[in-house]
Design a protein around this motif. Sequence first.
Motif, PDB file in Angstrom:
ATOM      1  N   GLY A  43      -8.127   7.597  -4.063  1.00 42.09           N
ATOM      2  CA  GLY A  43      -8.003   6.181  -4.432  1.00 42.09           C
ATOM      3  C   GLY A  43      -8.556   5.918  -5.821  1.00 42.09           C
ATOM      4  N   ALA A  44      -8.304   6.878  -6.745  1.00 40.93           N
ATOM      5  CA  ALA A  44      -8.882   6.768  -8.090  1.00 40.93           C
ATOM      6  C   ALA A  44      -8.076   5.841  -8.996  1.00 40.93           C
ATOM      7  N   SER A  45      -6.929   5.350  -8.523  1.00 41.49           N
ATOM      8  CA  SER A  45      -6.044   4.570  -9.407  1.00 41.49           C
ATOM      9  C   SER A  45      -6.549   3.159  -9.681  1.00 41.49           C
ATOM     10  N   GLY A  51      -9.834  -0.167  -8.765  1.00 40.91           N
ATOM     11  CA  GLY A  51     -11.033  -0.661  -8.094  1.00 40.91           C
ATOM     12  C   GLY A  51     -12.215   0.296  -8.137  1.00 40.91           C
ATOM     13  N   ILE A  52     -12.817   0.507  -6.984  1.00 45.84           N
ATOM     14  CA  ILE A  52     -14.034   1.325  -6.881  1.00 45.84           C
ATOM     15  C   ILE A  52     -13.757   2.777  -7.282  1.00 45.84           C
ATOM     16  N   GLY A  53     -12.583   3.299  -6.899  1.00 44.56           N
ATOM     17  CA  GLY A  53     -12.272   4.708  -7.166  1.00 44.56           C
ATOM     18  C   GLY A  53     -12.241   5.014  -8.654  1.00 44.56           C
ATOM     19  N   THR A  54     -11.678   4.113  -9.444  1.00 39.71           N
ATOM     20  CA  THR A  54     -11.652   4.309 -10.900  1.00 39.71           C
ATOM     21  C   THR A  54     -13.076   4.361 -11.444  1.00 39.71           C
ATOM     22  N   THR A  65      -7.066  11.277  -7.652  1.00 38.35           N
ATOM     23  CA  THR A  65      -5.891  11.257  -6.780  1.00 38.35           C
ATOM     24  C   THR A  65      -5.598   9.853  -6.260  1.00 38.35           C
ATOM     25  N   SER A  66      -4.323   9.610  -6.044  1.00 36.40           N
ATOM     26  CA  SER A  66      -3.868   8.419  -5.308  1.00 36.40           C
ATOM     27  C   SER A  66      -2.350   8.565  -5.168  1.00 36.40           C
ATOM     28  N   ARG A  67      -1.719   7.570  -4.535  1.00 31.92           N
ATOM     29  CA  ARG A  67      -0.256   7.631  -4.437  1.00 31.92           C
ATOM     30  C   ARG A  67       0.370   7.360  -5.795  1.00 31.92           C
ATOM     31  N   ASP A  68      -0.298   6.582  -6.621  1.00 29.62           N
ATOM     32  CA  ASP A  68       0.249   6.190  -7.924  1.00 29.62           C
ATOM     33  C   ASP A  68      -0.286   7.136  -9.005  1.00 29.62           C
ATOM     34  N   ASN A  82     -14.420  10.397  -0.595  1.00 29.69           N
ATOM     35  CA  ASN A  82     -13.361   9.750   0.182  1.00 29.69           C
ATOM     36  C   ASN A  82     -13.470   8.248  -0.013  1.00 29.69           C
ATOM     37  N   ASN A  83     -12.719   7.765  -1.005  1.00 28.27           N
ATOM     38  CA  ASN A  83     -12.800   6.336  -1.356  1.00 28.27           C
ATOM     39  C   ASN A  83     -11.553   5.553  -0.956  1.00 28.27           C
ATOM     40  N   ALA A  84     -10.380   6.195  -0.958  1.00 30.34           N
ATOM     41  CA  ALA A  84      -9.127   5.457  -0.709  1.00 30.34           C
ATOM     42  C   ALA A  84      -9.215   4.691   0.604  1.00 30.34           C
ATOM     43  N   GLY A  85      -8.706   3.474   0.585  1.00 28.15           N
ATOM     44  CA  GLY A  85      -8.740   2.702   1.823  1.00 28.15           C
ATOM     45  C   GLY A  85      -7.813   1.509   1.765  1.00 28.15           C
ATOM     46  N   VAL A  86      -7.508   0.996   2.947  1.00 28.89           N
ATOM     47  CA  VAL A  86      -6.714  -0.237   3.052  1.00 28.89           C
ATOM     48  C   VAL A  86      -7.482  -1.243   3.892  1.00 28.89           C
ATOM     49  N   ASN A 134     -18.504   9.442   1.729  1.00 28.95           N
ATOM     50  CA  ASN A 134     -17.441   8.628   2.306  1.00 28.95           C
ATOM     51  C   ASN A 134     -17.740   7.152   2.040  1.00 28.95           C
ATOM     52  N   ILE A 135     -16.750   6.459   1.490  1.00 28.18           N
ATOM     53  CA  ILE A 135     -16.943   5.031   1.230  1.00 28.18           C
ATOM     54  C   ILE A 135     -16.537   4.272   2.490  1.00 28.18           C
ATOM     55  N   ALA A 136     -17.539   3.814   3.198  1.00 24.71           N
ATOM     56  CA  ALA A 136     -17.282   3.024   4.410  1.00 24.71           C
ATOM     57  C   ALA A 136     -17.277   1.560   3.984  1.00 24.71           C
ATOM     58  N   SER A 137     -18.056   0.756   4.648  1.00 22.46           N
ATOM     59  CA  SER A 137     -18.097  -0.683   4.372  1.00 22.46           C
ATOM     60  C   SER A 137     -19.144  -1.287   5.289  1.00 22.46           C
ATOM     61  N   SER A 138     -19.597  -2.483   4.941  1.00 20.41           N
ATOM     62  CA  SER A 138     -20.436  -3.200   5.914  1.00 20.41           C
ATOM     63  C   SER A 138     -19.629  -3.402   7.201  1.00 20.41           C
ATOM     64  N   THR A 146     -13.192  -6.311  -6.526  1.00 16.02           N
ATOM     65  CA  THR A 146     -12.075  -5.391  -6.814  1.00 16.02           C
ATOM     66  C   THR A 146     -10.755  -6.075  -6.442  1.00 16.02           C
ATOM     67  N   PRO A 147      -9.628  -5.428  -6.765  1.00 14.13           N
ATOM     68  CA  PRO A 147      -8.330  -5.984  -6.355  1.00 14.13           C
ATOM     69  C   PRO A 147      -8.232  -6.211  -4.847  1.00 14.13           C
ATOM     70  N   MET A 148      -8.926  -5.350  -4.030  1.00 14.90           N
ATOM     71  CA  MET A 148      -8.872  -5.538  -2.574  1.00 14.90           C
ATOM     72  C   MET A 148      -9.473  -6.895  -2.196  1.00 14.90           C
ATOM     73  N   THR A 149     -10.577  -7.251  -2.807  1.00 15.77           N
ATOM     74  CA  THR A 149     -11.206  -8.550  -2.513  1.00 15.77           C
ATOM     75  C   THR A 149     -10.377  -9.681  -3.125  1.00 15.77           C
ATOM     76  N   ALA A 150      -9.772  -9.422  -4.288  1.00 16.11           N
ATOM     77  CA  ALA A 150      -8.909 -10.451  -4.906  1.00 16.11           C
ATOM     78  C   ALA A 150      -7.752 -10.795  -3.957  1.00 16.11           C
TER      79      ALA A 150
HETATM   80  N1  LIG Z   1     -13.461  -4.289  -2.080  1.00 12.37           N
HETATM   81  C1  LIG Z   1     -14.383  -4.433  -1.150  1.00 12.37           C
HETATM   82  O1  LIG Z   1     -14.906  -5.530  -0.934  1.00 12.37           O
HETATM   83  C2  LIG Z   1     -14.849  -3.258  -0.351  1.00 12.37           C
HETATM   84  C3  LIG Z   1     -16.005  -3.412   0.430  1.00 12.37           C
HETATM   85  C4  LIG Z   1     -16.443  -2.342   1.190  1.00 12.37           C
HETATM   86  C5  LIG Z   1     -15.749  -1.153   1.172  1.00 12.37           C
HETATM   87  N2  LIG Z   1     -14.635  -1.035   0.421  1.00 12.37           N
HETATM   88  C6  LIG Z   1     -13.937   0.247   0.467  1.00 12.37           C
HETATM   89  O2  LIG Z   1     -13.915   0.805  -0.812  1.00 12.37           O
HETATM   90  C7  LIG Z   1     -12.747   1.606  -0.972  1.00 12.37           C
HETATM   91  C8  LIG Z   1     -12.008   1.202  -2.237  1.00 12.37           C
HETATM   92  O3  LIG Z   1     -11.702  -0.166  -2.132  1.00 12.37           O
HETATM   93  P1  LIG Z   1     -11.258  -1.051  -3.392  1.00 12.37           P
HETATM   94  O4  LIG Z   1     -11.847  -2.391  -3.177  1.00 12.37           O
HETATM   95  O5  LIG Z   1     -11.461  -0.331  -4.665  1.00 12.37           O
HETATM   96  O6  LIG Z   1      -9.701  -1.159  -3.049  1.00 12.37           O
HETATM   97  P2  LIG Z   1      -8.427  -1.363  -3.989  1.00 12.37           P
HETATM   98  O7  LIG Z   1      -8.810  -2.040  -5.225  1.00 12.37           O
HETATM   99  O8  LIG Z   1      -7.407  -1.986  -3.107  1.00 12.37           O
HETATM  100  O9  LIG Z   1      -8.024   0.134  -4.275  1.00 12.37           O
HETATM  101  C9  LIG Z   1      -7.666   0.931  -3.181  1.00 12.37           C
HETATM  102  C10 LIG Z   1      -7.437   2.336  -3.669  1.00 12.37           C
HETATM  103  O10 LIG Z   1      -7.078   3.125  -2.530  1.00 12.37           O
HETATM  104  C11 LIG Z   1      -5.845   3.767  -2.819  1.00 12.37           C
HETATM  105  N3  LIG Z   1      -5.070   3.930  -1.599  1.00 12.37           N
HETATM  106  C12 LIG Z   1      -4.680   2.999  -0.701  1.00 12.37           C
HETATM  107  N4  LIG Z   1      -3.941   3.564   0.258  1.00 12.37           N
HETATM  108  C13 LIG Z   1      -3.870   4.889  -0.044  1.00 12.37           C
HETATM  109  C14 LIG Z   1      -3.249   5.995   0.563  1.00 12.37           C
HETATM  110  N5  LIG Z   1      -2.510   5.879   1.681  1.00 12.37           N
HETATM  111  N6  LIG Z   1      -3.385   7.212  -0.015  1.00 12.37           N
HETATM  112  C15 LIG Z   1      -4.104   7.361  -1.149  1.00 12.37           C
HETATM  113  N7  LIG Z   1      -4.706   6.338  -1.788  1.00 12.37           N
HETATM  114  C16 LIG Z   1      -4.580   5.118  -1.229  1.00 12.37           C
HETATM  115  C17 LIG Z   1      -5.143   2.915  -3.846  1.00 12.37           C
HETATM  116  O11 LIG Z   1      -4.338   3.755  -4.662  1.00 12.37           O
HETATM  117  P3  LIG Z   1      -2.742   3.818  -4.649  1.00 12.37           P
HETATM  118  O12 LIG Z   1      -2.226   2.480  -4.259  1.00 12.37           O
HETATM  119  O13 LIG Z   1      -2.426   4.241  -6.052  1.00 12.37           O
HETATM  120  O14 LIG Z   1      -2.416   4.887  -3.661  1.00 12.37           O
HETATM  121  C18 LIG Z   1      -6.321   2.404  -4.671  1.00 12.37           C
HETATM  122  O15 LIG Z   1      -6.654   3.329  -5.674  1.00 12.37           O
HETATM  123  C19 LIG Z   1     -11.924   1.406   0.304  1.00 12.37           C
HETATM  124  O16 LIG Z   1     -12.176   2.464   1.206  1.00 12.37           O
HETATM  125  C20 LIG Z   1     -12.490   0.114   0.864  1.00 12.37           C
HETATM  126  O17 LIG Z   1     -12.338   0.018   2.257  1.00 12.37           O
HETATM  127  C21 LIG Z   1     -14.169  -2.049  -0.350  1.00 12.37           C
END
Ligand SMILES: NC(=O)c1ccc[n+]([C@@H]2O[C@H](COP(=O)([O-])OP(=O)(O)OC[C@H]3O[C@@H](n4cnc5c(N)ncnc54)[C@H](OP(=O)(O)O)[C@@H]3O)[C@@H](O)[C@H]2O)c1
Length: 254
Positions: free
Chosen positions: A12-14, A16-19, A35-38, A90-94, A141-145, A192-196
Amino acid sequence: MADKRKVALVTGASGGIGTAIALRLAREGVFVIATSRDVARCRALCDEIEAAGGASVALALDVGKADSIRSLAARLGDCGAEGPVSWLVNNAGVALSAPLLAPESEALSTHHMQVNFHGPRRLIEVLAPEMVAAGYGRIVNIASSAGLRGYAYVAAYCASKHALVGYSRAAALELGPKGVFVNLVAPHYVDTPMTAEAITRLMEKTGRSEEQARRFFEEQNPGGRLVTVYEVADAVWELCAGEDNGCVVSLDGS
Ligand SMILES: NC(=O)c1ccc[n+]([C@@H]2O[C@H](COP(=O)([O-])OP(=O)(O)OC[C@H]3O[C@@H](n4cnc5c(N)ncnc54)[C@H](OP(=O)(O)O)[C@@H]3O)[C@@H](O)[C@H]2O)c1
């Protein structure tokens, strides 16, 4: 100057947190496999790393698909790194929301478990044997609260992150004595974009303004503000460089 023998794979390096994690590790002289899908976005990140004097390579990976993980493993040998992967992040997540009893609950649960739990598990199963053989490895591993408590309307996300926390704690006990330390970072809401996206969904569903919706998420965090990606990246760096095993680093905006 990057040391191509110190190799980290970040999922999930593309964005948010992964970058932020990839940039942080590269700044410390680690060769980063981004690594990521993109893969185009990962390549742009690698350009940024290289412009700053680091070294990295971009590889396509969908962590939700077992065959994508197998195909990545087959490409690691000639990806430009001069050693095996010794750090795995392990950061990638949905994170998608829906009411608990919604019809899409089956599909959502399967999707979250595939990406947020089975992805990290499969990567560990593919990469940890070489770490064990070397007597050294670090897995973060990047989990979450949401892996430690519940949140309404994101049951599938909470379940997948709880699974990741439980698995990681067991993995730490099994792999730790072999020199492979497994830790977790569990952030509350991060900017990050996920929270946005979550802010946008809340605006659509409740009619709140962007400012009100953002404030709602800030107030969910004990510290009253969103966690930054840099705080998460710092925590990952410290766990990779350090000697902790089986820890959960909670980041709550304090
Ligand atoms: N944002 C928060 O508030 C928050 C809080 C706690 C934990 N987290 C955790 O932190 C991690 C990163 O979150 P973020 O906020 O940075 O999210 P984000 O901005 O949505 O970015 C998600 C990343 O995961 C990748 N990803 C999603 N599905 C994937 C798949 N099937 N295979 C490979 N890569 C995939 C995306 O890359 P591609 O689309 O290029 O594949 C993107 O790089 C996640 O595990 C999330 O659960 C986030």
